[in-house]
Design a protein around this motif. Structure first.
Motif, PDB file in Angstrom:
ATOM      1  N   GLY A 111      -7.828  -3.691   2.275  1.00 58.40           N
ATOM      2  CA  GLY A 111      -6.772  -2.732   2.545  1.00 58.40           C
ATOM      3  C   GLY A 111      -5.545  -3.254   3.254  1.00 58.40           C
ATOM      4  O   GLY A 111      -4.501  -2.621   3.207  1.00 58.40           O
ATOM      5  N   PRO A 158     -10.781   4.839   6.901  1.00 56.68           N
ATOM      6  CA  PRO A 158     -10.758   4.992   5.436  1.00 56.68           C
ATOM      7  C   PRO A 158      -9.346   4.910   4.852  1.00 56.68           C
ATOM      8  O   PRO A 158      -9.167   4.460   3.716  1.00 56.68           O
ATOM      9  N   HIS A 159      -8.354   5.378   5.614  1.00 57.65           N
ATOM     10  CA  HIS A 159      -6.970   5.279   5.155  1.00 57.65           C
ATOM     11  C   HIS A 159      -6.560   3.810   5.019  1.00 57.65           C
ATOM     12  O   HIS A 159      -5.871   3.431   4.059  1.00 57.65           O
ATOM     13  N   ASN A 216       0.814  -1.226   0.000  1.00 62.48           N
ATOM     14  CA  ASN A 216       0.000   0.000   0.000  1.00 62.48           C
ATOM     15  C   ASN A 216       0.847   1.276   0.000  1.00 62.48           C
ATOM     16  O   ASN A 216       0.489   2.268   0.642  1.00 62.48           O
ATOM     17  N   HIS A 244     -18.709   1.677   1.207  1.00 62.14           N
ATOM     18  CA  HIS A 244     -18.641   0.853   0.004  1.00 62.14           C
ATOM     19  C   HIS A 244     -19.172  -0.538   0.347  1.00 62.14           C
ATOM     20  O   HIS A 244     -18.630  -1.226   1.196  1.00 62.14           O
ATOM     21  N   GLU A 246     -16.889  -3.590   0.589  1.00 67.86           N
ATOM     22  CA  GLU A 246     -15.972  -3.533   1.722  1.00 67.86           C
ATOM     23  C   GLU A 246     -16.685  -3.937   2.999  1.00 67.86           C
ATOM     24  O   GLU A 246     -16.147  -4.649   3.846  1.00 67.86           O
ATOM     25  N   ASN A 258       2.285   4.796  -1.092  1.00 67.18           N
ATOM     26  CA  ASN A 258       1.895   5.987  -1.845  1.00 67.18           C
ATOM     27  C   ASN A 258       3.131   6.874  -1.917  1.00 67.18           C
ATOM     28  O   ASN A 258       3.535   7.477  -0.923  1.00 67.18           O
ATOM     29  N   GLY A 260     -10.398   2.048   3.040  1.00 71.97           N
ATOM     30  CA  GLY A 260     -11.251   2.735   2.094  1.00 71.97           C
ATOM     31  C   GLY A 260     -12.543   3.160   2.774  1.00 71.97           C
ATOM     32  O   GLY A 260     -12.753   2.933   3.970  1.00 71.97           O
ATOM     33  N   LYS A 261     -13.420   3.769   2.027  1.00 77.92           N
ATOM     34  CA  LYS A 261     -14.683   4.230   2.587  1.00 77.92           C
ATOM     35  C   LYS A 261     -15.538   3.028   2.978  1.00 77.92           C
ATOM     36  O   LYS A 261     -15.884   2.200   2.144  1.00 77.92           O
ATOM     37  N   ASN A 298      -9.129  -4.433  -3.709  1.00 72.01           N
ATOM     38  CA  ASN A 298     -10.163  -3.570  -3.140  1.00 72.01           C
ATOM     39  C   ASN A 298      -9.581  -2.511  -2.211  1.00 72.01           C
ATOM     40  O   ASN A 298     -10.312  -1.859  -1.461  1.00 72.01           O
ATOM     41  N   SER A 299      -8.282  -2.353  -2.244  1.00 72.86           N
ATOM     42  CA  SER A 299      -7.616  -1.404  -1.348  1.00 72.86           C
ATOM     43  C   SER A 299      -7.787   0.030  -1.831  1.00 72.86           C
ATOM     44  O   SER A 299      -7.808   0.292  -3.044  1.00 72.86           O
ATOM     45  N   PRO A 300      -7.882   0.992  -0.907  1.00 77.72           N
ATOM     46  CA  PRO A 300      -7.919   2.399  -1.319  1.00 77.72           C
ATOM     47  C   PRO A 300      -6.593   2.860  -1.912  1.00 77.72           C
ATOM     48  O   PRO A 300      -6.522   3.944  -2.483  1.00 77.72           O
TER      49      PRO A 300
END
Length: 344
Positions: free
Chosen positions: A247, A143-144, A114, A151, A154, A116, A147-148, A218-220
Motif C-alpha cells: 500500500g 486497511p486504508h 494511490n 489477506h 499482505e 482515488n 488493505g485488509k 497489492n495495494s487496496p
C-alpha cells in the motif's frame, strides 16, 4: 521547507495521506541516498494537514475541519510565486490533483500515489461510519493504507511494516485529529475529470500537466488508480504499477519510486545532469508489450527533446531516454492515442 526556491526551478511539494504526516509518509523516500540528487537540485516543501503533526494538541471543539476542497485551496497560499511538482499519497494525492485542476498554471507536474478520484459513495460512507463506531482508529486507517490485514500475502510480506505504522498511529498521532482528517476525506466529492477525445471539446476538465500515477500491485487502491488513469489525458499520463509492492510504494520500495521520479522530472527539462541508472520494465501501450532498456531504446519525447536526442551521443541518449510519459514505442502517433502503463 528545505532548500532555497529559485525562479527557474519548481518546488517539489508533498502532501501526506490519512493517518500519516510528512515524516511518516515521506521520510523513507527523502532520506534514501538516491533521493539526495533530486533534493540537491530542487527545493522541497512538505504540507501537513491541520493537527496531523507529531505531538499535535487536540483541535478545539469550535474548530471546523476543512474539506478536501478547502485544503486544496490552501495550497496556493503556501506557494504563490513558484511552479510546483506535486507528490501526494492517498488523500494528499486527491488534494494536489484538485489543486492542479483549479490552478493549472501553477503546476508543472504531478506524481500521485494511490489516488482515488471518486467520491466515497453512500454505501462506503455508511460503512465508514459503522467501522468508526465498532473499531479503533488504527483498525480503520490500516486497511486504508495497506488493505485488509487478514489477506495472507499482505501479512506475510508487510507484517513488520504494518506493525510499525499501527504503533505510529497509536502513539504519535493525535487520534481525534486524525479522525477529523479521515472524515473529511470520506466526505470528498469526485474530481469529475474526463478523458479528452480527439476532435472533441478543448474545454474538457482534466489535468493539464504531466502526471505519473503510482500504485503497488497489492495495494487496496489498485482499482481506484486504474479507474483514475482511464479518465485522464493519455498523452500526459503514465500509470506505474509496481510489482511485489503493497500500500505504500514510497516506503516499501523507495528506490524504484525515486528512479521513476528522476525520469519524470528529467522529462520536464530538469535534472539534466542527474545520474540515471537503467530502469528495466515492461511497457504496455494498449495491447502491445515491449521491454525497455535505457541503453538500447529511446522513448518518444516532445519535438524539442527528440531533436536534442538525435544530435547527441549514445551516453547522453541514455540520460535523456525516459520522458515525462515514460513511453517506448516505434510509433508516436499510436502513443498519443493510448495511455501508457509501466510495470516495475
Amino acid at each position: 521547507m528545505t532548500g532555497t526556491p529559485k525562479a527557474n526551478l519548481p518546488v517539489l511539494l508533498t502532501f501526506h495521506d490519512v493517518g500519516l504526516n510528512h515524516k511518516s509518509c515521506f521520510d523513507p523516500l527523502f532520506i534514501h541516498e538516491d533521493m539526495q540528487e533530486i533534493i540537491r537540485h530542487l527545493p522541497v516543501c512538505h504540507i501537513e494537514a491541520p493537527g496531523q503533526h507529531e505531538g499535535a494538541k487536540t483541535l478545539h471543539d469550535e474548530y471546523s475541519y476543512p474539506s478536501m476542497d478547502q485544503l486544496s485551496e490552501a495550497v496556493p497560499a503556501v506557494l504563490k510565486h513558484f511552479g510546483v511538482i506535486g507528490l501526494g499519497v492517498g488523500a494528499g494525492a486527491y488534494i494536489l490533483a484538485k489543486f492542479a485542476l483549479n490552478h493549472p498554471d501553477m503546476v508543472d507536474g504531478l506524481v500521485l500515489i494511490n489516488i482515488n478520484a471518486s467520491a466515497e459513495g453512500l454505501m462506503g460512507s455508511v460503512a465508514s461510519k459503522l467501522t468508526g463506531w465498532t473499531h479503533t482508529l488504527p483498525e480503520t486507517v490500516i486497511p486504508h493504507l495497506f488493505g485488509k490485514v487478514s489477506h495472507q500475502d499482505e501479512i506475510d510480506t508487510n507484517h513488520d511494516l504494518i506493525a510499525t505504522y499501527r504503533h505510529h498511529i497509536t502513539t504519535t498521532m493525535n487520534q481525534a485529529n486524525v479522525s477529523q482528517f479521515l472524515r473529511s476525506y470520506h466526505s470528498r466529492n469526485a474530481l469529475e475529470v474526463e478523458r479528452p477525445v480527439p476532435g472533441g471539446s478543448i474545454n474538457v476538465r482534466t489535468l493539464k500537466c504531466s502526471t505519473l500515477l503510482i500504485v503497488g500491485d497489492n495495494s487496496p487502491a489498485v482499482e481506484a488508480v486504474v479507474d483514475c488513469n482511464s479518465k485522464l489525458d493519455p498523452t500526459k499520463t503514465t500509470l506505474l504499477k509496481m510489482a511485489d509492492c503493497g500500500g505504500l510504494p514510497q516506503v516499501d520500495q523507495p528506490a524504484k519510486v525515486i528512479e521513476a521520479l528522476k525520469y519524470f522530472i528529467q522529462g520536464m527539462g530538469y535534472l539534466s545532469s542527474a545520474s540515471m541508472t537503467r530502469l528495466r520494465s515492461r511497457t504496455a501501450s494498449g495491447s502491445s508489450v515491449s521491454s525497455f532498456d535505457g541503453s538500447r531504446s529511446r522513448a518518444h519525447t516532445n519535438e524539442l527533446q527528440r531533436a536534442r536526442t538525435h544530435s547527441r551521443g549514445a551516453e547522453e541518449k541514455r540520460g535523456r531516454s525516459h520522458t515525462d510519459s515514460m513511453e517506448c514505442s516505434s510509433n508516436s502517433d499510436q502513443i498519443a492515442s493510448k495511455s501508457n502503463q509501466v510495470a516495475c
